[in-house]
Write a protein that holds these residues in place. Sequence first.
Motif, PDB file in Angstrom:
ATOM      1  N   GLU A 165     -32.936  12.645 -10.656  1.00 18.70           N
ATOM      2  CA  GLU A 165     -33.741  11.230 -11.075  1.00 18.70           C
ATOM      3  C   GLU A 165     -32.931  10.730 -12.109  1.00 18.70           C
ATOM      4  OE1 GLU A 165     -37.713  13.837 -12.395  1.00 18.70           O
ATOM      5  OE2 GLU A 165     -37.795  11.799 -12.001  1.00 18.70           O
ATOM      6  N   ASN A 173     -39.712   5.206 -18.228  1.00 14.28           N
ATOM      7  CA  ASN A 173     -41.034   6.018 -17.643  1.00 14.28           C
ATOM      8  C   ASN A 173     -42.021   4.806 -16.948  1.00 14.28           C
ATOM      9  OD1 ASN A 173     -42.125   4.620 -19.956  1.00 14.28           O
ATOM     10  ND2 ASN A 173     -42.628   6.561 -20.962  1.00 14.28           N
ATOM     11  N   ARG A 174     -41.533   3.820 -17.031  1.00 13.75           N
ATOM     12  CA  ARG A 174     -42.589   2.747 -16.117  1.00 13.75           C
ATOM     13  C   ARG A 174     -42.277   2.795 -14.839  1.00 13.75           C
ATOM     14  NH1 ARG A 174     -41.105  -1.947 -16.591  1.00 13.75           N
ATOM     15  NH2 ARG A 174     -39.051  -1.917 -17.567  1.00 13.75           N
ATOM     16  N   LYS A 215     -43.271   2.854  -7.751  1.00 17.84           N
ATOM     17  CA  LYS A 215     -44.376   1.946  -8.561  1.00 17.84           C
ATOM     18  C   LYS A 215     -43.423   1.634  -9.924  1.00 17.84           C
ATOM     19  CE  LYS A 215     -48.800   3.393  -8.948  1.00 17.84           C
ATOM     20  NZ  LYS A 215     -49.984   4.112  -9.130  1.00 17.84           N
ATOM     21  N   THR A 261     -45.983  -1.865  -6.472  1.00 17.36           N
ATOM     22  CA  THR A 261     -45.519  -0.569  -5.474  1.00 17.36           C
ATOM     23  C   THR A 261     -44.705  -1.030  -4.156  1.00 17.36           C
ATOM     24  OG1 THR A 261     -47.568   0.524  -6.152  1.00 17.36           O
ATOM     25  CG2 THR A 261     -46.485   1.496  -4.118  1.00 17.36           C
ATOM     26  N   GLU A 300     -42.456   8.551  -5.722  1.00 15.64           N
ATOM     27  CA  GLU A 300     -43.141   9.630  -4.956  1.00 15.64           C
ATOM     28  C   GLU A 300     -42.889   9.800  -3.567  1.00 15.64           C
ATOM     29  OE1 GLU A 300     -47.427  10.047  -7.469  1.00 15.64           O
ATOM     30  OE2 GLU A 300     -47.415   8.599  -6.046  1.00 15.64           O
ATOM     31  N   LEU A 324     -42.093   4.915 -11.277  1.00 18.08           N
ATOM     32  CA  LEU A 324     -42.719   6.436 -10.714  1.00 18.08           C
ATOM     33  C   LEU A 324     -42.493   6.396  -9.354  1.00 18.08           C
ATOM     34  CD1 LEU A 324     -44.286   9.084 -10.731  1.00 18.08           C
ATOM     35  CD2 LEU A 324     -46.238   7.855 -10.624  1.00 18.08           C
ATOM     36  N   LYS A 369     -37.696  15.918  -5.923  1.00 13.34           N
ATOM     37  CA  LYS A 369     -36.744  15.128  -6.668  1.00 13.34           C
ATOM     38  C   LYS A 369     -35.531  15.945  -7.132  1.00 13.34           C
ATOM     39  CE  LYS A 369     -40.539  12.143  -8.684  1.00 13.34           C
ATOM     40  NZ  LYS A 369     -40.945  11.829  -9.752  1.00 13.34           N
TER      41      LYS A 369
END
Lengths: 112, 116
Positions: free
Chosen positions: B57, B63-64, B78, B20, B68, B66, B54
């Motif tokens: 993007e 999708n690995r 992350k 992260t 926030e 992420l 967002k």
Amino acid sequence: DAKTTQPPSMDCAEGRAANLPCNHSTISGNEYVYWYRQIHSQGPQYIIHGLKNNETNEMASLIITEDRKSSTLILPHATLRDTAVYYCIVRAYYNQGGKLIFGQGTELSVKP
Amino acid sequence: EAGVTQFPSHSVIEKGQTVTLRCDPISGHDNLYWYRRVMGKEIKFLLHFVKESKQDESGMPNNRFLAERTGGTYSTLKVQPAELEDSGVYFCASSQESNSATDTQYFGPGTRLTVL
């Protein structure tokens, strides 16, 4: 893809002016020319931007041709600390949320 | 005034692990961007937040990843699970306005991620 073309590398003698060219032949009327640089191991640093008039700030001058198809970034008295990769970026008003599209840039080496 | 800060400056992890990355933008900047440079390639845009939302993007590779930005202040990125091709330098930038071609993005020093 980047809309600009820059020479991959240039040399400049310390104390002399460094003139970095950039071609952006497909630039649109609402697109600005931005210059950033990245000194080794640091994040990109904003230098200057312009639309159609020449611009000058404490770091550099930006000369944009009348047809806006090319521009030149001028570092008036280059120092060793100006050794970096310089990026010319074309960016539109309301450009897709504001992202910057980097090309390969020009690696400027300032030599003693 | 503090600039954009990123943590950690370096991270070395093994393939399959989770990492992260954190970015603290300049105070008052609603816009936060993530970029990355993988070996030998140009700096590429990943995504853009306006406050906690967002905005774009389109640059997220898969999708690995992420991202926030809860509360609209700092952001985390992350990577789970990390793959070898994720190695590179991850930059964060912030700016005050986004609906303008003249808002200046200020970059942090980057996080160098190495996946072994």
